[in-house]
Design a protein around this motif. Sequence first.
Motif, mmCIF file in Angstrom:
data_model
loop_
_atom_site.group_PDB
_atom_site.id
_atom_site.type_symbol
_atom_site.label_atom_id
_atom_site.label_comp_id
_atom_site.label_asym_id
_atom_site.label_seq_id
_atom_site.Cartn_x
_atom_site.Cartn_y
_atom_site.Cartn_z
ATOM 1 N N UNK A 32 0.794 -1.234 0.000
ATOM 2 C CA UNK A 32 0.000 0.000 0.000
ATOM 3 C C UNK A 32 0.814 1.265 0.000
ATOM 4 N N UNK A 33 2.127 1.164 0.201
ATOM 5 C CA UNK A 33 2.972 2.361 0.207
ATOM 6 C C UNK A 33 3.767 2.445 -1.084
ATOM 7 N N UNK A 34 3.887 3.654 -1.604
ATOM 8 C CA UNK A 34 4.601 3.869 -2.864
ATOM 9 C C UNK A 34 6.049 4.279 -2.592
ATOM 10 N N UNK A 35 6.941 3.718 -3.389
ATOM 11 C CA UNK A 35 8.356 4.076 -3.259
ATOM 12 C C UNK A 35 8.621 5.432 -3.891
ATOM 13 N N UNK A 36 9.610 6.134 -3.357
ATOM 14 C CA UNK A 36 10.058 7.388 -3.950
ATOM 15 C C UNK A 36 10.995 7.038 -5.104
ATOM 16 N N UNK A 37 10.508 7.183 -6.318
ATOM 17 C CA UNK A 37 11.277 6.792 -7.492
ATOM 18 C C UNK A 37 12.319 7.859 -7.844
ATOM 19 N N UNK A 38 13.406 7.457 -8.478
ATOM 20 C CA UNK A 38 14.436 8.432 -8.868
ATOM 21 C C UNK A 38 13.875 9.488 -9.823
ATOM 22 N N UNK A 39 14.285 10.720 -9.625
ATOM 23 C CA UNK A 39 13.912 11.774 -10.568
ATOM 24 C C UNK A 39 14.924 12.911 -10.491
ATOM 25 N N UNK A 40 15.006 13.652 -11.571
ATOM 26 C CA UNK A 40 15.967 14.741 -11.668
ATOM 27 C C UNK A 40 15.300 16.075 -11.362
ATOM 28 N N UNK A 41 16.046 16.955 -10.711
ATOM 29 C CA UNK A 41 15.535 18.279 -10.388
ATOM 30 C C UNK A 41 15.994 19.320 -11.400
ATOM 31 N N UNK A 42 15.754 20.574 -11.087
ATOM 32 C CA UNK A 42 16.155 21.671 -11.958
ATOM 33 C C UNK A 42 17.666 21.882 -11.895
ATOM 34 N N UNK A 43 18.251 22.230 -13.013
ATOM 35 C CA UNK A 43 19.659 22.576 -13.052
ATOM 36 C C UNK A 43 19.860 23.978 -12.456
ATOM 37 N N UNK A 44 21.068 24.277 -11.964
ATOM 38 C CA UNK A 44 21.320 25.589 -11.349
ATOM 39 C C UNK A 44 21.591 26.684 -12.381
ATOM 40 N N UNK A 45 20.972 26.569 -13.535
ATOM 41 C CA UNK A 45 21.081 27.624 -14.540
ATOM 42 C C UNK A 45 19.789 27.640 -15.357
ATOM 43 N N UNK A 46 19.519 28.787 -15.967
ATOM 44 C CA UNK A 46 18.332 28.964 -16.796
ATOM 45 C C UNK A 46 18.773 29.513 -18.141
ATOM 46 N N UNK A 47 18.289 28.914 -19.223
ATOM 47 C CA UNK A 47 18.563 29.424 -20.563
ATOM 48 C C UNK A 47 17.453 30.408 -20.922
ATOM 49 N N UNK A 48 17.795 31.663 -21.143
ATOM 50 C CA UNK A 48 16.828 32.725 -21.374
ATOM 51 C C UNK A 48 16.371 32.763 -22.831
ATOM 52 N N UNK A 49 15.323 33.537 -23.091
ATOM 53 C CA UNK A 49 14.753 33.623 -24.441
ATOM 54 C C UNK A 49 15.753 34.141 -25.459
ATOM 55 N N UNK A 50 16.676 34.994 -25.024
ATOM 56 C CA UNK A 50 17.650 35.557 -25.968
ATOM 57 C C UNK A 50 18.884 34.664 -26.137
ATOM 58 N N UNK A 51 18.861 33.468 -25.513
ATOM 59 C CA UNK A 51 19.981 32.544 -25.634
ATOM 60 C C UNK A 51 21.028 32.683 -24.551
ATOM 61 N N UNK A 52 20.958 33.749 -23.759
ATOM 62 C CA UNK A 52 21.898 33.906 -22.649
ATOM 63 C C UNK A 52 21.565 32.891 -21.543
ATOM 64 N N UNK A 53 22.505 32.707 -20.632
ATOM 65 C CA UNK A 53 22.335 31.731 -19.551
ATOM 66 C C UNK A 53 22.531 32.438 -18.217
ATOM 67 N N UNK A 54 21.595 32.216 -17.277
ATOM 68 C CA UNK A 54 21.721 32.775 -15.928
ATOM 69 C C UNK A 54 22.086 31.657 -14.964
ATOM 70 N N UNK A 55 23.265 31.775 -14.348
ATOM 71 C CA UNK A 55 23.732 30.803 -13.365
ATOM 72 C C UNK A 55 23.318 31.257 -11.971
ATOM 73 N N UNK A 56 22.735 30.342 -11.184
ATOM 74 C CA UNK A 56 22.332 30.646 -9.808
ATOM 75 C C UNK A 56 23.432 30.154 -8.864
ATOM 76 N N UNK A 57 24.148 31.088 -8.237
ATOM 77 C CA UNK A 57 25.335 30.766 -7.440
ATOM 78 C C UNK A 57 25.170 31.355 -6.040
ATOM 79 N N UNK A 58 25.441 30.558 -5.009
ATOM 80 C CA UNK A 58 25.232 31.041 -3.644
ATOM 81 C C UNK A 58 26.043 30.203 -2.655
ATOM 82 N N UNK A 59 26.156 30.678 -1.420
ATOM 83 C CA UNK A 59 26.672 29.903 -0.295
ATOM 84 C C UNK A 59 26.348 30.619 1.002
ATOM 85 N N UNK A 60 26.446 29.867 2.112
ATOM 86 C CA UNK A 60 26.188 30.456 3.420
ATOM 87 C C UNK A 60 27.272 31.476 3.778
#
Length: 314
Positions: A193-221
């Motif tokens: 009756x319980x479902x396993x948490x299946x493998x899946x991929x998340x979002x990459x730490x960058x976004x490809x914008x409409x103009x073709x440029x790329x925005x990298x998301x960079x951070x730390x504590x």
Amino acid sequence: MLETVLAIPYHYKRNGICYLRLRPRGATPDSFSISLRTADGALALLITTDILKKLSEFHFRKPAASWEQLKTQAVEISLRCLSAVHGDVSTEAYRAGRARSSSTDKESPTTAPRKSFYFTPRGIVEPDCAIQKPDYGNPAKGFGNPRGLWRANLTVPGEDAQPLVEEIVQEHEANYAKLLSDHEKNPPVLPHGRKALLPYEGDMPFVINDDGSVTFRIKRYASYIDRHTQENKPHPLEVVDSKGKRIDNVPAIAGGSELKVKLSMFPYGWTAVAGASVILQLDSVMLIRLVEPGGADSDDGWPSEAVDGGYEAS
């Protein structure tokens, strides 16, 4: 029914530092002991709660797991939980969980792998950057971040960004392939009756914008727990000028400023709230062209909202 029954976990202190110990129920000398890297009992309890929650998720997915399998999972889970709380500096000094027997009481710390660093091409930082001073959130509204956060979302022309994008994707794919392999070797076994948490991929730490440029998301504590005193200490962000010389008094840097960023990569696995991906961890910043808040070139100031014919300050 869980085939391996654990005794009630408990804390103890050694030289003022809190440790967590786990062992199977019964008269067995085998146990798992780990430093929580803090003398604060309340923080130790929070870290322990997180570790046990994740360990229980694995145990209920695989109720036939042996003590050796649980111990292996406890090491990996504890590393991730401690890394999330204490940040990169203490991760390098992290002493992995020790399996102990009645024949020895020696502890063997593990050595963290040496980081690889990458440099971004020249890019334009987005308006929500936190480079001159950390972002502590809004504690009054319940969104505070007591450790602070350095942050630089950097937009780079697409052609220039491509080599770094490929490095990130390769890092993620290698990590995800290993996680999948481990998952296939030890598939989760759940009660009916319980479902396993299946493998899946998340979002990459960058976004490809409409103009073709790329925005990298960079951070730390912006702070870390000192491994000797267990105090919360600031972890300053190094900012250099266009010649690589350290800037002692960092100016207010607004969106639209031109930067290069030194970073490292931290791949991680899937959880119930996020898929497997990579974190880009901010190391230092090169300031190439400064745009100050409120200036004509600022992306996050009022000048772009100017209204003709309105009130003007003398």
